[in-house]
Scaffold this active site. Structure first.
Site, PDB file in Angstrom:
ATOM      1  N   HIS A 292      66.985  35.942  -5.657  1.00  0.00           N
ATOM      2  CA  HIS A 292      66.248  35.059  -6.576  1.00  0.00           C
ATOM      3  C   HIS A 292      65.878  33.873  -5.864  1.00  0.00           C
ATOM      4  CE1 HIS A 292      66.275  31.738  -9.497  1.00  0.00           C
ATOM      5  NE2 HIS A 292      65.999  32.554 -10.302  1.00  0.00           N
TER       6      HIS A 292
ATOM      7  N   ASP B 182      64.157  34.848 -17.863  1.00  0.00           N
ATOM      8  CA  ASP B 182      64.032  33.882 -17.034  1.00  0.00           C
ATOM      9  C   ASP B 182      64.714  32.557 -18.057  1.00  0.00           C
ATOM     10  OD1 ASP B 182      64.100  32.528 -14.684  1.00  0.00           O
ATOM     11  OD2 ASP B 182      62.090  32.238 -14.426  1.00  0.00           O
TER      12      ASP B 182
END
Length: 371
Positions: free
Chosen positions: A206, A332
């Site tokens: 990430h 997200d």
């Protein structure tokens, strides 16, 4: 996490009607919507960040700038993010229901424990994983999650990954890009790869705020966050991993990249051509010959989510070039939350089997979800 991401906004009557019609049209859909890059953190993590900032204890331009703002700002956006990072209960579930998200794979928000000292990071990763496992146990039909670790101590990180997967039932590993300006291609970190491969779980690589060597030219125009800097940082990181020969050493290892692959899939031809040319030239000591091309590793060892990109063309491109079985849905949340995006993606002009793979099948298979 920067200002380019949308806040949840109240729906007016016209918007609500559109959303409801979108949901009604696919009420009998043949797939669940599984969101695969959804952030959380225990409230204690935000307090820890505030203490680190107050004590000027972290030598990281990106962390100090990003979280110096988000941890303390009274803006609506910052308050929304803080409130919903720490909520894995009724409010988050209501937002999932409103958007039509059936299930979420949760991961400790960036930079997680990677800005802490080795001892503190190792201890907090254990705490965060226990906290997450407890949240999942309260709603096992809606949540699963990834294990955090502190790569600052790779051996301890490998042990925590094993505990998180085998004892807590977590479905993979979250690593928030660079570790205090170092990257996982350094062999001292490879115990993390070894553990993930041995356990047959993926590592979600990430974004983090760019390391100090990258960030300075971005700051003046606000390009250091999600608008561009996050992808530059994470794309660089995965290329370093590939070029270092990590996948030759760990051929079954699987990574996950968000944000439609941090732009890498769109330059496959040039990556392959220039890597071959550079390796053949012998210019770089740190560029060994690889068994395969960069595009081969990106197709066979990396999975992709669309997190933050609710746009048909790149999703279709990824399915065509990287494989229908390698592209997954993500929202997200809470950094980006827009109810309209889900209905928009439901309406994508792709084959029904490809849409089901995108929303459900690929996530279910990769993360071994029992839903």
């Amino acid at each position: 996490m920067d200002g380019g991401r949308q806040l949840l906004r109240p729906l007016d009557d016209n918007t609500r009607e559109t959303d409801m019609l979108g949901d009604t049209a696919i009420e009998g859909r043949a797939y669940k919507r599984i969101a695969t890059e959804e952030a959380f953190c225990p409230p204690e993590l935000l307090e820890r960040y505030r203490r680190l900032l107050a004590d000027n204890a972290v030598d990281d331009i990106g962390f100090n700038g990003m979280w110096g703002f988000y941890a303390n700002s009274s803006s609506d956006r910052c308050q929304f993010i803080r409130d919903h990072l720490t909520d894995v209960g009724d409010v988050r579930l209501s937002h999932m229901d409103e958007a039509g998200i059936d299930f979420a794979v949760l991961a400790l928000t960036s930079p997680g424990v990677q800005v802490m000292t080795t001892a503190d990071g190792t201890a907090f990763a254990t705490y965060a994983n226990d906290w997450l496992a407890d949240a999942i146990a309260r709603n096992p039909d809606r949540f699963d999650g990834l294990a955090a670790c502190a790569p600052q101590d790779p051996v301890a990180a490998a042990k925590e990954i094993e505990r998180g997967v085998t004892k807590l039932g977590l479905k993979g590993v979250i690593v928030n890009s660079h570790i205090q300006h170092e990257y996982l291609d350094d062999q001292k970190f490879w115990a993390v790869f070894e553990a993930a491969e041995a356990l047959d779980v993926p590592i979600y690589l990430h974004p983090n705020s760019p390391s100090d060597g990258l960030i300075k030219p971005m700051l003046g125009r606000g390009l250091d966050g999600a608008i561009w800097g996050f992808s530059v940082e994470t794309g660089l990181h995965v290329l370093r991993i590939i070029v270092a020969g990590v996948f030759d050493r760990f051929p079954k290892l699987q990574l996950v990249l968000g944000h439609v692959g941090e732009s890498l899939p769109f330059t496959l031809y040039r990556l392959d051509y220039m890597h071959r040319a550079s390796a053949a030239s012998g210019r770089y000591e740190g560029m060994p010959a690889l068994k395969r091309s960069i595009s081969d590793y990106l197709r066979d060892n990396v999975h992709y989510t669309n997190s933050g990109v609710a746009w048909d063309p790149p999703i279709r491109f990824l399915q065509e070039t990287m494989g229908v079985d390698r592209v997954m849905y993500a929202m997200d949340y809470p950094y980006q939350y827009s109810v309209e995006e889900v209905a928009r993606l439901d309406a994508m002009t792709i084959e029904p089997a490809a849409k089901k793979a995108f929303f459900e099948d690929n996530a279910r298979k990769l993360f071994k979800l029992a839903i």
